[in-house]
Structure formats: structure tokens, C-alpha cells
Scaffold this motif. Structure first.
Motif, PDB file in Angstrom:
ATOM      1  N   ILE A 185     -28.059 -31.673  62.406  1.00 54.66           N
ATOM      2  CA  ILE A 185     -27.982 -32.149  61.014  1.00 54.66           C
ATOM      3  C   ILE A 185     -29.176 -31.635  60.210  1.00 54.66           C
TER       4      ILE A 185
ATOM      5  N   ALA B 146     -28.777 -27.942  59.599  1.00 55.91           N
ATOM      6  CA  ALA B 146     -27.778 -27.663  58.560  1.00 55.91           C
ATOM      7  C   ALA B 146     -28.378 -27.904  57.175  1.00 55.91           C
TER       8      ALA B 146
ATOM      9  N   ALA C  52     -23.709 -25.560  58.485  1.00 55.17           N
ATOM     10  CA  ALA C  52     -23.366 -26.396  59.631  1.00 55.17           C
ATOM     11  C   ALA C  52     -23.011 -25.535  60.844  1.00 55.17           C
TER      12      ALA C  52
END
Length: 179
Positions: A126, A129, A152
Motif C-alpha cells: 500500500i 503504491a 498498485a
């Protein structure tokens, strides 16, 4: 008996600035020297708990890199002090009279700092990304339909390569059980 012409003139601030401007590559030497000292210090104080197999251990590469940085810093400083100058970049299409784009620099610094803060609680997939998406935005991409998907995907591939293939454990965060 000395005359007024025998005494060298005192160095002025302008002459000092001129000398520093002509030898600005010494700043790179100082940076390389600091990096070399940092790498060598970290390598020599590294706590090695794993069993070493063979003559090459985990300290070998950092020691070689640190020593290489010190040698390159010394050779570059010697070259600069002997009058060597780096060639101007011929292929760049940059107008040096334009001011720096501090907005982009500050946005990128904020994105990197944010990723560093968020990597532990959110995990690398996360935080990575967000890092990739934020960097693309800071550098001018405004494609909100594809940039998050590419970020992502790039983050997941990076996580898989480092965590699974290279054996470098990265924090998985909430996605730990899924990945």
C-alpha cells in the motif's frame, strides 16, 4: 627591504567565491567521502548473526563499496585540484536561466517521507503504491484512471520480487495474509 609591490594582495571574498565556483566539483568529492565513511562505518559495525559460508560474508560488499567511494572521492578531488573540469551536458535541453521547480522537489520529498512513515502501519504494497502514484503526480502525470492501477501493480510486483524471490522481508501490513 620590501616594497609595496612585493606584498601579495589580501584575498577578497570575491576571489574566494570565484575559486569555489571554479572548483564546485569538490562538493561531489565531499559527498562521496561522506557516503564512503557512512558505508564503511555501517559495514564494520554490522552485527552478523548468521553463519557465514565461505570467505564472502555480508560485510564484504559494503566494505568494497565504501572503500571504492573513498578512492573515487580522492581521485576526483585530485583531478579537480589539478584543473580538471566536467564537460557540460550536450544532450540536455535545459534552460539554466530558468529557476528551479521547487514545487516538484517538495512534492517528491513529501511523497517519499509519507511512504517512509506509512510503510510500517500499511505495509509495503500500500505504501509503495502511494509512493509510485504520488511520484507520478509530482512529476506531472494527471491520468487518474490509469496511474493508481499502474502504481498498485508496480508495488505488488516489487513486493513479490523482494519478499518472495530475493528473500528480503518487507512489511506486508494488512495484506500480509492475502499476499
Amino acid at each position: 627591504m620590501t616594497t609595496q609591490t612585493d606584498i601579495p594582495p589580501a584575498e577578497t571574498g570575491g576571489e574566494r567565491r570565484s575559486w569555489l565556483r571554479e572548483h564546485s566539483e569538490l562538493g561531489v568529492c565531499v559527498l562521496l567521502l561522506a557516503l564512503g565513511v557512512l558505508v564503511l562505518t555501517d559495514a564494520l559495525t554490522m552485527d552478523v548473526d548468521i553463519a557465514q559460508r565461505g570467505p564472502v560474508g555480508p560485510k564484504t560488499v559494503p566494505i568494497v563499496v565504501g572503500a571504492g567511494l573513498l578512492v573515487i572521492a580522492a581521485l576526483l578531488a585530485l583531478d579537480v585540484l589539478r584543473g580538471g573540469r566536467g564537460q557540460a551536458e550536450g544532450g540536455e535541453d535545459i534552460d539554466l536561466s530558468e529557476p528551479a521547480d521547487w514545487r516538484t522537489v517538495l512534492l517528491l520529498a513529501g511523497v517519499f517521507l509519507g511512504a517512509a512513515v506509512l510503510i510500517e502501519p500499511l505495509g509495503f504494497p500500500i505504501a509503495g503504491a502511494l509512493l509510485f502514484w504520488g511520484a507520478a503526480f509530482a512529476l506531472g502525470s494527471r491520468r487518474t484512471d490509469r496511474d493508481p492501477l499502474i502504481a498498485a501493480g508496480l508495488s505488488l510486483v516489487t513486493y513479490a520480487v523482494f519478499n518472495n524471490l530475493l528473500g528480503v522481508p518487507l512489511p506486508g501490513g494488512p495484506l500480509m495474509g492475502v499476499l
